[in-house]
Motif scaffolding. Structure first.
Motif, mmCIF file in Angstrom:
data_model
loop_
_atom_site.group_PDB
_atom_site.id
_atom_site.type_symbol
_atom_site.label_atom_id
_atom_site.label_comp_id
_atom_site.label_asym_id
_atom_site.label_seq_id
_atom_site.Cartn_x
_atom_site.Cartn_y
_atom_site.Cartn_z
ATOM 1 N N ASP A 10 -4.270 19.412 5.586
ATOM 2 C CA ASP A 10 -4.304 20.134 6.854
ATOM 3 C C ASP A 10 -5.691 20.734 7.107
ATOM 4 O O ASP A 10 -6.173 20.728 8.235
ATOM 5 N N GLU A 11 -6.329 21.230 6.054
ATOM 6 C CA GLU A 11 -7.675 21.787 6.201
ATOM 7 C C GLU A 11 -8.652 20.712 6.673
ATOM 8 O O GLU A 11 -9.471 20.941 7.566
ATOM 9 N N ASP A 12 -8.579 19.531 6.089
ATOM 10 C CA ASP A 12 -9.449 18.424 6.480
ATOM 11 C C ASP A 12 -9.197 18.036 7.946
ATOM 12 O O ASP A 12 -10.137 17.822 8.710
ATOM 13 N N THR A 13 -7.934 17.978 8.321
ATOM 14 C CA THR A 13 -7.570 17.641 9.698
ATOM 15 C C THR A 13 -8.054 18.717 10.666
ATOM 16 O O THR A 13 -8.563 18.419 11.742
ATOM 17 N N ARG A 14 -7.932 19.976 10.267
ATOM 18 C CA ARG A 14 -8.388 21.084 11.111
ATOM 19 C C ARG A 14 -9.900 20.997 11.332
ATOM 20 O O ARG A 14 -10.389 21.109 12.454
#
Length: 144
Positions: A10-14
């Motif tokens: 999720d951090e990478d996607t954010r």
């Protein structure tokens, strides 16, 4: 482990897509890890720091020594501290007979590209679904 994987992806996607959530199918409910970490041909390792679980990696080791790094992820709280490179060096030391390592990463994930190419010595050998923001994928190899 699924909670850590979800936070990491999720951090990478954010960062890269400006979306709150996103990752490969099953990354958020345990299906990904049940399918790949428990696969009969893979080996999965947890990553701990000071006795705290912070990540995981999954590898496939083949008799011809052309191996596959399935995934490596670290809880965002511990990212950008050099731990990913330490994990990669550990993998290389654990499997010194490797002739080739292969892996794949999303096209949008510029941090991953930097990590694999500039820090770990991989080369991009193929781009799958080029130009498709969500389905583009980079195939990488490191040859010895």
């Amino acid at each position: 482990m699924t909670r850590i994987m979800k936070r990491s992806f999720d951090e990478d996607t954010r960062i890269h897509l400006n979306k709150e959530e996103g990752g490969p199918p099953g990354y958020d409910n345990g299906d990904f890890l049940r399918k790949w970490a428990l696969h009969e041909d893979s080996t999965a390792f947890k990553v701990e720091l000071d006795s705290k679980l912070i990540g995981m990696y999954i590898v496939w080791i083949f008799p011809n020594n052309e191996n596959m790094l399935g995934t490596i992820f670290i809880d965002p709280e511990y990212q950008n501290q050099g731990l990913g490179l330490k994990i990669w060096k550990h993998i290389e030391q654990k499997y010194p007979n490797a002739k080739v390592w292969r892996t794949e990463t999303p096209g949008f994930s510029k941090r991953n590209h930097n990590f694999y190419v500039n820090k770990c010595g991989f080369s991009i050998v193929k781009i799958l679904n080029p130009g498709d923001m969500l389905d583009e994928s980079y195939v990488l190899e490191k040859r010895y």
